[in-house]
Design a protein around this motif. Structure first.
Motif, PDB file in Angstrom:
ATOM      1  N   ALA A   1     -16.519  -4.519 -25.424  1.00 32.66           N
ATOM      2  CA  ALA A   1     -16.258  -3.887 -24.128  1.00 32.66           C
ATOM      3  C   ALA A   1     -17.113  -2.635 -23.959  1.00 32.66           C
ATOM      4  O   ALA A   1     -17.640  -2.369 -22.868  1.00 32.66           O
TER       5      ALA A   1
ATOM      6  N   GLU B   1     -10.318 -10.441 -20.351  1.00 34.31           N
ATOM      7  CA  GLU B   1     -10.469  -9.001 -20.145  1.00 34.31           C
ATOM      8  C   GLU B   1     -11.930  -8.564 -20.283  1.00 34.31           C
ATOM      9  O   GLU B   1     -12.365  -7.607 -19.628  1.00 34.31           O
TER      10      GLU B   1
ATOM     11  N   ALA C   1     -13.841  -9.842 -17.150  1.00 33.46           N
ATOM     12  CA  ALA C   1     -13.483  -9.031 -15.977  1.00 33.46           C
ATOM     13  C   ALA C   1     -14.336  -7.769 -15.876  1.00 33.46           C
ATOM     14  O   ALA C   1     -14.468  -7.195 -14.789  1.00 33.46           O
ATOM     15  N   LEU C   2     -14.920  -7.336 -16.986  1.00 31.52           N
ATOM     16  CA  LEU C   2     -15.767  -6.149 -16.966  1.00 31.52           C
ATOM     17  C   LEU C   2     -17.150  -6.435 -16.379  1.00 31.52           C
ATOM     18  O   LEU C   2     -17.861  -5.520 -15.981  1.00 31.52           O
TER      19      LEU C   2
END
Length: 265
Positions: free
Chosen positions: A176, A225, A228-229
């Motif tokens: 991330a 997740e 989604a970034l």
């Protein structure tokens, strides 16, 4: 070339070098092995990368160009060479190389045009092939992120066919954080996702921009997740009956689509 008789498998230098087959030893010493003439040639083309080359007498006679380029060339017998190689049929030459990766923030300043960002890619053959595809497509950077396989795994090095030595490499344990860093550097992050809302071949103007392609794990793809970034999720259309494309093929198609669009403008 180091004079004298070829070193044997029991030689302390050979035994110490053999420990680099373990990831823990590679990480601690920041050294790895490049096996085979193509890998060694690639390593020698990267200034300051090669520490030493081990080779059999037969390989030494065959690869005089590599001998001339190597900082240290050490003769070993067949058994010693085989102990340093993970290949079924060793080609007779193995180089000890320094790690190539640099901090991601350094490689994003100034921002590159095309990046391959691998998140949790576990198979060393796939990782090496993605690096090779990125090199062929003219990418500026490869990032191994999350719990991806060690870029210096012997199988990854071999699968890259020398490309590991041709382009910058970053290793970022937090996938991330790697995505956020790419976006902060001004890159558009495109997640390669079979369930994406944009067709790769309808992406048009999107592909012209400086881009980081985000590729996920071979078995389960990108976690929701992490996807989604990304700025967009892009799907490669399947026209036949295949369920999906494997990672390395999908990566090659995505990278080449961006490379083609960028070069056309």
């Amino acid at each position: 070339m180091t004079p004298g008789s070829p070193l044997t498998a029991g030689n302390s230098r050979v035994k110490d070098t053999r420990k680099l087959s373990r990831r823990s030893d590679r990480s601690e010493r920041r050294l790895f092995l490049a096996d085979g003439p193509r890998a060694v040639e690639g390593a020698l083309s990267r200034a300051g990368c090669v520490v030493e080359v081990f080779a059999t007498p037969a390989a030494t006679e065959q690869h005089t160009d590599l001998v001339a380029a190597a900082p240290v060339w050490t003769l070993v017998d067949e058994r010693a060479l085989a102990s340093l190689s993970d290949s079924v049929s060793p080609a007779g030459v193995v180089a000890v190389c320094r790690f190539l990766d640099r901090p991601l923030e350094h490689l994003l300043d100034p921002a590159p045009r095309l990046v391959a960002l691998c998140a949790d890619v576990r198979d060393p053959g796939n990782a090496g092939t993605v690096i090779r595809s990125a090199d062929a497509a003219g990418a500026d950077l490869v990032v191994m992120a999350g719990s991806s396989v060690d870029a210096y795994n012997p199988k990854t090095v071999r699968a890259s066919v020398g490309s590991l030595f041709h382009l910058p490499l970053a290793v970022e344990p937090d996938a991330a954080a790697a995505v956020r860093a790419a976006k902060a550097a001004g890159l558009v992050v495109l997640a390669a996702d079979g369930g994406g809302d944009i067709d790769l071949y309808d992406a048009g103007e999107l592909l012209i921009q400086p881009t980081a392609w985000l590729f996920g794990n071979e078995a389960w793809g990108l976690p929701a997740e992490l996807a989604a970034l990304a700025d967009h999720r892009v799907a490669i259309p399947i026209h036949g009956r295949a369920e999906s494309l494997n990672l390395s093929t999908a990566a090659a198609l995505c990278l080449y689509a961006s490379a083609t669009a960028q070069r056309a403008h």
